[in-house]
Design a protein around this motif. Structure first.
Motif, mmCIF file in Angstrom:
data_model
loop_
_atom_site.group_PDB
_atom_site.id
_atom_site.type_symbol
_atom_site.label_atom_id
_atom_site.label_comp_id
_atom_site.label_asym_id
_atom_site.label_seq_id
_atom_site.Cartn_x
_atom_site.Cartn_y
_atom_site.Cartn_z
ATOM 1 N N GLY A 85 15.903 2.862 14.424
ATOM 2 C CA GLY A 85 15.639 1.553 14.988
ATOM 3 C C GLY A 85 14.408 0.856 14.437
ATOM 4 O O GLY A 85 14.007 -0.182 14.983
ATOM 5 N N ARG A 86 13.828 1.390 13.372
ATOM 6 C CA ARG A 86 12.666 0.731 12.762
ATOM 7 C C ARG A 86 12.998 -0.730 12.455
ATOM 8 O O ARG A 86 13.992 -1.027 11.803
ATOM 9 N N ARG A 87 12.131 -1.639 12.868
ATOM 10 C CA ARG A 87 12.461 -3.067 12.796
ATOM 11 C C ARG A 87 12.359 -3.638 11.380
ATOM 12 O O ARG A 87 12.808 -4.761 11.149
ATOM 13 N N THR A 88 11.789 -2.875 10.452
ATOM 14 C CA THR A 88 11.742 -3.321 9.056
ATOM 15 C C THR A 88 12.794 -2.621 8.201
ATOM 16 O O THR A 88 12.736 -2.676 6.975
ATOM 17 N N ALA A 89 13.784 -1.997 8.833
ATOM 18 C CA ALA A 89 14.764 -1.207 8.086
ATOM 19 C C ALA A 89 15.651 -2.052 7.177
ATOM 20 O O ALA A 89 16.229 -1.536 6.220
ATOM 21 N N LYS A 90 15.786 -3.349 7.461
ATOM 22 C CA LYS A 90 16.644 -4.202 6.636
ATOM 23 C C LYS A 90 15.884 -4.877 5.487
ATOM 24 O O LYS A 90 16.471 -5.645 4.731
ATOM 25 N N LEU A 91 14.606 -4.573 5.381
ATOM 26 C CA LEU A 91 13.800 -5.073 4.272
ATOM 27 C C LEU A 91 13.691 -3.979 3.208
ATOM 28 O O LEU A 91 14.094 -2.844 3.414
ATOM 29 N N VAL A 92 13.076 -4.325 2.093
ATOM 30 C CA VAL A 92 12.547 -3.316 1.178
ATOM 31 C C VAL A 92 11.052 -3.221 1.460
ATOM 32 O O VAL A 92 10.336 -4.219 1.380
ATOM 33 N N ARG B 81 14.853 4.068 -2.429
ATOM 34 C CA ARG B 81 16.026 3.885 -1.591
ATOM 35 C C ARG B 81 16.277 2.390 -1.464
ATOM 36 O O ARG B 81 15.405 1.596 -1.781
ATOM 37 N N PRO B 82 17.445 1.993 -1.013
ATOM 38 C CA PRO B 82 17.679 0.562 -0.841
ATOM 39 C C PRO B 82 16.625 -0.138 0.010
ATOM 40 O O PRO B 82 16.325 -1.318 -0.215
ATOM 41 N N ASP B 83 16.027 0.600 0.965
ATOM 42 C CA ASP B 83 15.055 -0.002 1.873
ATOM 43 C C ASP B 83 13.619 0.427 1.593
ATOM 44 O O ASP B 83 12.712 0.025 2.318
ATOM 45 N N LEU B 84 13.374 1.244 0.549
ATOM 46 C CA LEU B 84 12.043 1.819 0.348
ATOM 47 C C LEU B 84 11.694 1.958 -1.114
ATOM 48 O O LEU B 84 12.572 2.215 -1.958
ATOM 49 N N LEU B 85 10.403 1.845 -1.396
ATOM 50 C CA LEU B 85 9.842 2.210 -2.691
ATOM 51 C C LEU B 85 8.522 2.922 -2.436
ATOM 52 O O LEU B 85 7.556 2.307 -1.983
ATOM 53 N N SER B 86 8.468 4.216 -2.705
ATOM 54 C CA SER B 86 7.237 4.992 -2.601
ATOM 55 C C SER B 86 6.690 5.191 -4.003
ATOM 56 O O SER B 86 7.374 5.727 -4.879
ATOM 57 N N THR B 87 5.428 4.765 -4.238
ATOM 58 C CA THR B 87 4.936 4.622 -5.604
ATOM 59 C C THR B 87 3.730 5.479 -5.955
ATOM 60 O O THR B 87 3.277 5.440 -7.103
ATOM 61 N N ASP B 88 3.171 6.223 -4.997
ATOM 62 C CA ASP B 88 2.014 7.066 -5.315
ATOM 63 C C ASP B 88 2.517 8.368 -5.919
ATOM 64 O O ASP B 88 2.996 9.252 -5.210
ATOM 65 N N THR B 89 2.395 8.494 -7.220
ATOM 66 C CA THR B 89 2.893 9.676 -7.929
ATOM 67 C C THR B 89 1.752 10.547 -8.439
ATOM 68 O O THR B 89 1.889 11.270 -9.420
#
Length: 280
Positions: A217-224, A238-246
């Motif tokens: 139910g996270r309210r930002t789930a339809k965003l990236v 993922r379609p809804d996420l970008l994790s960039t700290d590598t």
């Protein structure tokens, strides 16, 4: 015009220079958003700050926890940490100008894509917050950091409580929850209670907690939502996420993501980094 997002640099200027060369970044043509933690742990925080400041309107950097730590140390609100590498910044002749520039950087940014919304933060977003909530709360914090009472705010910024958002919060408690969510969040409960002790990857969630982006139910789930901060999570697309700290500062990679017209139009570009810090 291309939009590039870059994960945590943490004072690693040489890899940043190589990455900008690799993507052929042009300040007159492209836009750059660094997702927080420009400084600390790496060897060249001063060079990083000066490089990004020189890019002027072509680059923005979100404020991360290490950037806020630098502000706190510079203003006497925070003691040096054992692993800090900030002395060169603090002794620089342009220290005041750099600190003033840094405190005026954003806490969150938003871009409209052809098929949706892109929200950029350093660490995370609480599940109760919508896009407009997040941008509005980030703006509250930005106003304080850019205002005349910013040094006084730094004195009350630190602490893990309150651990949960409430619309009834006010004053320093309200601002502290905003800071902690946007710059420190990794795990929280389904109700949005934040947990700050665990720094391992997503599989290490303590009992009753989960990665903030997996809360039902996270309210930002339809965003990236694009973020950094979590090197043990690493690259995640993922379609809804970008994790960039590598984990550049730990000997991993420094990552850039080229964002195209749509959410699916994304390209990962990386350079290898020499290890500047050892975990532990």
């Amino acid at each position: 015009m291309a939009l590039y997002l870059i994960g945590d640099v943490q004072g690693c200027d040489e890899p940043l220079a190589r990455l900008l060369d690799h993507i052929d970044f042009s300040p007159s043509r492209d836009q750059l958003v660094l997702l927080g933690d420009l400084v600390n742990r790496g060897p060249d925080s001063l060079a990083v700050l000066r490089r990004i400041q020189r890019l002027d309107g072509a680059a923005q950097s979100l404020l991360g926890n290490h950037d806020l730590h630098l502000l706190g140390v510079a203003q006497g609100a925070r003691k040096h940490g054992r692993k800090d590498t900030l002395d060169e910044v603090l002794a620089a002749p342009d220290r005041e100008a750099l600190v003033d520039w840094l405190r005026r950087q954003p806490m969150a940014l938003h871009r409209q894509l052809a098929d949706g919304e892109l929200l950029m933060v350093h660490a995370g977003v609480l599940p109760q917050w919508s896009l407009s909530d997040t941008l509005g709360l980030a703006s509250e914090l930005e106003s304080v950091l850019r205002g005349p009472a910013w040094t006084e705010f730094l004195q009350t910024m630190y602490g893990n409580e309150p651990a949960q958002w409430s619309d009834a919060l006010s004053g320093s408690a309200r601002l502290r929850v905003i800071v902690n969510a946007l710059t420190r969040l990794r795990f929280c409960s389904a109700e949005g209670v934040m947990e700050f002790e665990t720094k391992d990857g997503s599989a290490a969630a303590p009992a009753g907690f989960m990665p903030w982006f997996d809360v039902p139910g996270r309210r930002t789930a339809k965003l990236v939502v694009a973020f950094g901060h979590w090197s043990t999570l690493g690259w995640l697309s993922r379609p809804d996420l970008l994790s960039t700290d590598t984990g550049c500062v730990w000997g991993g990679c420094l990552s850039a993501v080229r964002i195209g017209a749509t959410a699916a139009d994304r390209e990962l570009i990386q350079v290898r980094c020499a290890q500047s810090q050892k975990p532990g």
